[in-house]
Scaffold this active site. Structure first.
Site, mmCIF file in Angstrom:
data_model
loop_
_atom_site.group_PDB
_atom_site.id
_atom_site.type_symbol
_atom_site.label_atom_id
_atom_site.label_comp_id
_atom_site.label_asym_id
_atom_site.label_seq_id
_atom_site.Cartn_x
_atom_site.Cartn_y
_atom_site.Cartn_z
ATOM 1 N N GLY A 1 70.763 -35.724 -87.341
ATOM 2 C CA GLY A 1 69.733 -34.865 -88.021
ATOM 3 C C GLY A 1 69.664 -33.541 -87.904
ATOM 4 O O GLY A 1 68.795 -32.651 -88.224
ATOM 5 N N HIS B 1 49.012 -51.501 -57.661
ATOM 6 C CA HIS B 1 49.106 -52.491 -56.825
ATOM 7 C C HIS B 1 49.566 -53.628 -57.970
ATOM 8 O O HIS B 1 50.682 -54.274 -57.686
ATOM 9 C CB HIS B 1 47.847 -53.118 -56.295
ATOM 10 C CG HIS B 1 47.794 -54.204 -55.740
ATOM 11 N ND1 HIS B 1 47.384 -55.346 -56.190
ATOM 12 C CD2 HIS B 1 48.237 -54.549 -54.224
ATOM 13 C CE1 HIS B 1 47.766 -56.553 -55.223
ATOM 14 N NE2 HIS B 1 48.103 -56.004 -54.156
#
Lengths: 940, 940
Positions: free
Chosen positions: A107, A464
């Site tokens: 691009g 956790h």
């Protein structure tokens, strides 16, 4: 001294280059040169070198001396090859002009096709092709591309003209326009160009070419390209090459066509030509989707000779590049031209199959096969995933509820359940459940163990929930902030859509998506993937690092062994404490511990006094001691404490027997209790609410008293910063009886199994050591127990002592600590927390993700090991540890032990092993092999 | 080659040695030798060397070859000098035998006096002294000492016999016994010795001497001595010397006597002979307290010649040893004998006065004067303390309530008050108050600021209360667990005694004592202590380290300057946030911050888009941006956030002007906001209780909603481990506006003062940096503000940027960080926490004190800098920081900056300055000078 006549070579004809010249010719140029060199049918052309581009800038944006001459000379050679002449109205040569740097920068700049067309050559093209419309369309496209890219005219202006003409002609599609209409378009395009630039559109093909080359050079330093290179850390001094190639046309009738082909199936890896083609079409038509391309196999029927030639070329190129190739070809009037070849992109499955197949075929060596697969691809292949059709249907049906963090990969589906107890109950009854919580904590682990997946609304990628889920190999979507969990009403709300408890949901931990309803999953099995097994066997032959697993339960250990783990590097004993039937016993022990400890210390003082007493008072002192001991043992707290420990001793002995039995003669590193004791007690906040409620409602005063007592106990034990509190070996030094119970259980279990004929190898690991005295004292304490156990049983088992290295100070005094240990195991989770001064639980919900997003930190240091800081401490520790004890065994058991770049670093430090969750063992094996190969390469 | 005849010299006559021979002769032997050498009247004697003792052990506990011969030979020389003969019944020589190692080991072994007495020489002594009772008493004492020390007979047995005889004779005191009674005691002693040892008590004086020497040798390795040496880290291979000296008797009538004298007053330091004596008494009688000794001045009247001789000797010895001496002397029948000289122990006040006087007198050089005073003595002299009579009266009156930790020295007295608001109100009204709390937290600081002292029932020596109190130089008794604070009833209970709010109490932070009622205090002033001022002026000439102070308020800064601080090393801006009138504004800011931040980020995205927009769309993008900005600015959270910041800007500008005005041209290091924001919000626990109560009681639903909102806000911000959370520079990167406000206030204040003609030197310190990008970005951010301020005001002030080094990682990458800073300041409090993985708040209430008590850690690392771990990181940081930037200024602002051994370490690392609480500045100045002298000595 350079003489003026010594002009540098700026331009290379395709046959003058080869694949090794990427630096000079760019990736595209080198590919075309290589194909030309091996005699494939490549339309003739040449490449202007990257040096020319760099010199262009050095000279203040002007062509370096000799460049243009060399371009014209090369063009003449191309004209000869093509039998056409650039700008010749009777037989015009048309070319494409393309940029191409060393590294692909998609691009960055578009291609200019059909360059060389003007009012005159257009006529020649129409005549030669007998197709006026084709010629005008080609001219229209050229002006449009050149206008946009070289002249910098806004593309919308061209589209606008095209739309106008279509409207005027009542045409719907471009193809509805006739030659005359296109002629009108061309006229208006030329007028536009003159208006925008103040000059006539260049009609001289050489001028067109000069301007196009200059544009490509300039594109190297446009903002988009600079941003791209900054982002991908590509040097700005490389420059771009420019390839100029004879145009061939696949849209010249039914004997023409264009296509793409892969030398092996990029999805499955199967060895067969794979791809698509369209007759009477240009390359962009194949990918544009306006017409449906046909499978390459059909080319065999339609153009059997072309197919045969293409198949032959495919084999040649694969052999040549020793890898599967992605090819672009065009057939112009029955003649095949190759336009591009590059390594084929591939899926995880095909990457593995191709690597193994090619090594078996002898195309590549085993080390190359190992380097052809990304460790992440192995992981992906072993995770459960949604059936793609099911997922597509869910998205189409509007069942995508929300998107959170992709915290632990894999897909899961089941009933939404809002607490761990209920999850456990349903899970044990065989119901698939997804545990949904605002966030999880150790109290929830029993629910997580049975859940198919975990969904939380708060917490980051190392919260956790995320950490435990990854450890368990369960899918987890964490921190899904667009859902609100209403625990009281037992439901959650996702952007207005409410999901009640027990409704079906599906989560994709690989993408972070949450869906309503059930989506079928596919669960791959390791044994069903013989290519992976083969590849990892080769990895074992190559790698130098041992790959061990972190496993707390026999079933995890079994999984680890299945995946090829060579030992357990971390067995966390405290997880066993959280199990439902044990937690009350653990709590009884903890609540009694401080009082028991105080009394034990008093006893100790009396004991020391008795020992120091002069001979004539010994008797008396001893009787005082035994009276005191009797008195102390009768105190409830002391009784409770020891009773609880006795029960736990039984449980833990069975736990360890279970693991040892699975692991056999492989080493098993068992870490003594680590977390602060208050983690096992009810939550402080919950107790405050309970006590306040009872108090306000004048509830049962006995209950109030009980709860208040518990609250006080929790308050005494809770800490401002539990991460840095009374945990790890500090616990063992404050409450030796707990450590002693655990060592007794470990060695007791080992001895029982020894009697059964098993040869087990327990290694006892002491966490959170920071000062040499800690390890020295704990070791003394535990060796006393070991001697007792051996005396009692009359059996000996070999055991080792080691320490977690998880505090900076331990690394700084590693030489001292090494004197009291047989092994070190880096606990890089905590070591990262303390070295960085970052609490993982807080930071991932707080500043850390923002830091990573904004590039303040190069990566999340809890995912990818921080070599500069944490790594420096590890390096210090390895060096001073080994210099004090040359045969010191050193491993890592933090989460980094399963992450490829961290594994590479561990290899470079000279560690003996990495230990990771069972599900990452295959990944780690491959990464370890690649690390060994990397080192070997560097050593060459 | 050593020939057998080359026997080593084991024994030194007193005149053969000197003060330099402590290694060989022990401290006592060297002192006696030195006095002999300079011609003082020392009873003749000799010393057996420590080498002899060591050789005795090497030879399996037998006298080395030649030793006994040398002893006998030396004895003959002594006999000649004394004109007496060892064992001669007609004119017996008696000797004392004493041990004496290089380092004093008090109580390791007792002395044997009167050795040489037996049945025959006893008669001679009686005849010569014409005092049969004296002779028998001397013999009795000899048998008793020899029996206990040499023969190992339990001392109780001798005492028992003595008591029996006294009872039989109806005698109350020893002195009531007549010669015949003592004869009886001697007989029974001799029988006891025979019973216990199975042998007759040795009558041969040479045998007595041989056994006594052997006993002294053996005493080197008794358990008590080994324990002592282990504890004091004295080598076990030094050995002990044995001094044998002619006995002289001060109890031979009124022309005899004994005494002790100091060459200067050990209490005040005044230059005059000071001490006590008794006529007709032995040395032990002077100290035993059975008779009241008289002041030495009276000796002038009673024995003018002796006094003159003694005074002369005192001057000689002081000149000779160049220090105040502690002398022992005996007068035997009008003749003065010197028995000992050693450096005099002294009080803090006298130590300072003596050092300064002696330097002024030219007796010692200034560097020596500096080394004669302990830094702790300076501290002691500057602390308020209780009037000793007042304290004695309080103890006698039973007003001592409890004893806690001596957390911050000094004495304070005032009304007990149980919360900070009330303390502030009363304190501002001029009432002296003592703030009594279970524990303190930052919310209590405004109360602590006005309180005279702080008392807490929980928390260790580095709890919040202790640290803040030390910082403020206020007395604090912390962790006084025997008092129960009942906040609801506003009283505390100390072991059953209840103290109501507003009752007077007194606390002694130097001892940890808590008293009921008022005790008058004495507040020493620095200006009234010219000797200290003089000594510290000399310290300034000598020291190389700068001594700066940590001060947050102008009045602290003024105190610091008074004490000689050369700059402010740490001004904590957040303390200012806790002030009562500001806290609501700070809370308003914090509660609005997350929302404001989110919106600012959205604006940023729009701004970036506008910047990247192509020319033709620029206009449009800009108008979109300004609309968005208008919209965002209208949102209440954003308005609140900026309004609050504006108010705080005003406050802080005044704060800094205050400090700058005091400090003038001295550098002032201002640390940007550091603590996690939730510390400024109400406590989570309190909010839970409030919300639960309102809910249970169906209270005001609007109030409930408000409180619930606040609770949710607190819950979003609170952290598991705030110590490792969103604080320090992380705050500034998340909420740049806060940092920007602070820098604007700092530079604004500096510019205002510059306009007044003051030349101020602000240094801006960025806390908790761990990665180079943090300091780089914050610096960029703040330099932008600095440029704005300079542009707005048209003035420039010089300023510096620096960073706290308080995270291990910062030390590990110090070279990178140095590139963006002008200075480093080690925050060793936090650096110790993270390096050790110890949360100070928790650990001191938990395992840490137990660790120190049990010797697991050599010292509390928060009090004395851990050189091995933390120090290693500091060393790394200093080296790599300076190698990247040679002129980098490096200081320390942790509490260790005021602790002498840590200051010595900072000196050795080559730091530029230490910064400590104002009250420790004098201590630090002396310690810094001593460190410089220590280095100079080592370099010699």
């Amino acid at each position: 001294m350079t003489r003026e006549t010594d002009v540098k070579k700026w331009v290379y004809l395709f046959h003058e280059g080869d694949a090794s010249m990427r630096d000079t010719l760019g990736g595209k140029g080198a590919g075309l040169a290589e194909m030309t060199k091996v005699g494939l049918p490549v339309p003739p052309g040449f490449t202007i070198s990257t040096d020319a581009c760099n010199e262009y800038y050095r000279a203040g944006k002007s062509f370096p001396s000799g460049l243009w001459d060399q371009v014209l000379q090369s063009l003449r050679w191309v004209e000869e090859q093509a039998g056409k002449k650039f700008g010749d109205p009777s037989n015009p040569l048309l070319v494409s002009v393309r940029s191409g740097a060393k590294f692909s920068m998609p691009g960055m700049m578009d291609t200019v096709l059909n360059l060389g067309l003007n009012e005159k050559t257009l006529q020649g093209l129409a005549r030669l092709t007998s197709n006026e419309r084709f010629a005008h369309d080609a001219y229209r496209r050229f002006i449009q591309m050149f206008g946009k890219i070289v002249l910098g005219i806004d593309a919308d202006n061209f589209e606008h003209i095209l739309d106008q003409v279509k409207e005027e002609q009542g045409a719907r599609l471009d193809t509805d326009l006739a030659a005359a209409d296109l002629r009108e378009v061309v006229q208006r395009f030329l007028r536009l160009a003159k208006e925008e630039t103040g000059k006539d559109f260049p009609q001289d093909p050489q001028e067109q070419l000069r301007q196009a080359i200059q544009s490509v050079f300039e594109s190297w330093n446009n903002k988009r390209a600079i941003d791209y290179r900054n982002f991908h850390k590509i040097s700005h001094t490389l420059g771009t090459a420019v390839s100029v190639q004879t145009m061939v046309f696949g849209n010249m009738g039914d004997d023409s066509g264009s296509g793409v082909a892969f030398t092996r199936d990029p999805a499955t890896g199967e060895k067969q030509l794979y791809g698509e083609f369209l007759t009477n079409a240009q390359g962009e038509d194949v990918v544009a989707g306006t017409r449906t391309p046909r499978y390459i196999a059909q080319l065999k029927q339609e153009m059997p000779e072309i197919y045969a030639e293409l198949a032959d070329i495919a084999v040649k190129l694969e052999q040549h590049y020793r890898d599967a190739q992605d090819l672009e070809f065009t057939v112009e009037r029955g003649r095949l031209y190759m336009l591009q070849t590059r390594a084929a992109k591939r899926t995880a499955a095909s990457a593995v199959k191709m690597a193994v197949d090619m090594a078996r075929e002898g195309l590549i060596a085993k080390p190359e096969a190992l380097q052809r697969v990304e460790p992440a691809q192995i992981e992906q292949l072993l995770m459960p995933r949604f059936d793609p059709r099911g997922k597509d249907a869910a998205v189409a049906g509007g069942r995508l509820l929300a998107k959170g963090l992709n915290a632990s990969p894999g897909a899961a589906t089941g009933k939404a359940v809002f607490d761990a107890d209920k999850a456990q109950a349903l899970g044990k009854a065989g119901e698939p459940v997804i545990l949904v919580r605002p966030e999880t904590n150790p109290d929830d682990v029993h629910g997580m163990l049975v859940a198919k997946g975990i969904l939380t609304s708060r917490g980051g990628a190392t919260s956790h929930a995320a950490v435990v889920a990854r450890g368990l190999g369960k899918p987890c979507v964490a921190g899904c902030e667009s859902i609100q969990v209403d625990m009281a009403a037992r439901r959650f709300n996702a952007n207005g859509r409410v999901v009640q408890e027990l409704e079906q949901i599906s989560i994709d931990g690989t993408t972070g998506e949450v869906f309503a309803g059930l989506i079928p999953t596919i669960e791959p099995s390791f044994h069903d993937q013989p290519d992976i097994i083969q590849l990892l066997e080769w990895a074992n032959e190559t790698k130098r690092l041992g790959v061990w697993a972190n496993a707390d339960y026999p079933k995890d250990a079994a999984k680890a062994v299945e995946f090829g783990a060579e030992g357990i590097g971390l067995c966390r004993t405290e997880h066993m404490f959280f199990e439902e039937e044990r937690l009350p016993i653990v709590q009884k022990m903890i609540l009694a511990a401080p009082e028991a400890r105080r009394l034990e210390e008093e006893l100790d003082a009396i004991r020391r006094e008795a020992e120091a007493a002069p001979a004539e008072r010994k008797e008396e002192a001893r009787s005082r001691l035994s009276q005191a001991r009797e008195r102390v043992n009768a105190i409830p707290a002391v009784r409770d404490f020891h009773e609880a420990l006795d029960v736990l001793l039984g449980y833990q002995t069975e736990d360890f027997k279970g693991i040892f039995r699975v692991m056999g003669c492989r080493p098993v590193v068992i870490r003594l209790i680590d977390p602060p004791l208050h983690e096992f007690l009810p939550r402080h906040e919950d107790l405050i609410v309970e006590v306040t409620e009872i108090r306000c409602k004048d509830g049962d005063s006995a209950l109030l008293q009980e709860k208040q007592g518990l609250l006080r106990a929790v308050e005494r034990m809770r800490e401002q910063n539990p991460m840095l509190g009374t945990r790890g070996c500090r616990l063992g030094l404050m409450y030796p009886a707990i450590n002693e119970m655990q060592v007794r259980a470990i060695l007791g279990a080992a001895i029982e199994l020894k009697k059964e004929g098993l040869d087990v190898r327990p290694e006892i690991m002491i966490p959170l050591v920071g000062h040499v005295n800690e390890i020295r004292l704990v070791r003394e304490q535990l060796e006393r127990v070991a001697r007792q156990v051996e005396e009692e049983s009359g059996e000996k088992v070999p055991y080792k002592f080691g320490t977690m290295m998880e505090i900076p100070r331990a690394c700084l005094v590693a030489g001292d600590i090494a004197r009291y240990t047989e092994f070190f195991s880096f606990g890089t989770n905590d070591l990262t927390q303390t070295t960085y001064g970052i609490s993982r639980d807080d930071a991932e919900a707080g500043f850390l993700l923002s830091y990573v997003e904004r590039g303040i930190l190069p990566a999340n240091p809890f995912q990818i090991l921080d070599r500069e800081g944490v790594g420096k401490l590890m390096d210090l520790a390895v060096k001073s540890g080994r210099s004090a004890k040359p045969d010191l065994k050193i491993g890592i058991c933090g989460e980094h032990g399963g992450e490829p770049s961290s594994i590479e670093f561990c290899h470079s430090l000279g560690l003996n092993y990495v230990s990771c969750s069972p599900f990452r063992v295959p990944v780690a094996r491959l990464a370890a092999a690649q690390a060994a190969l990397g080192t070997a390469e560097r050593d060459k």
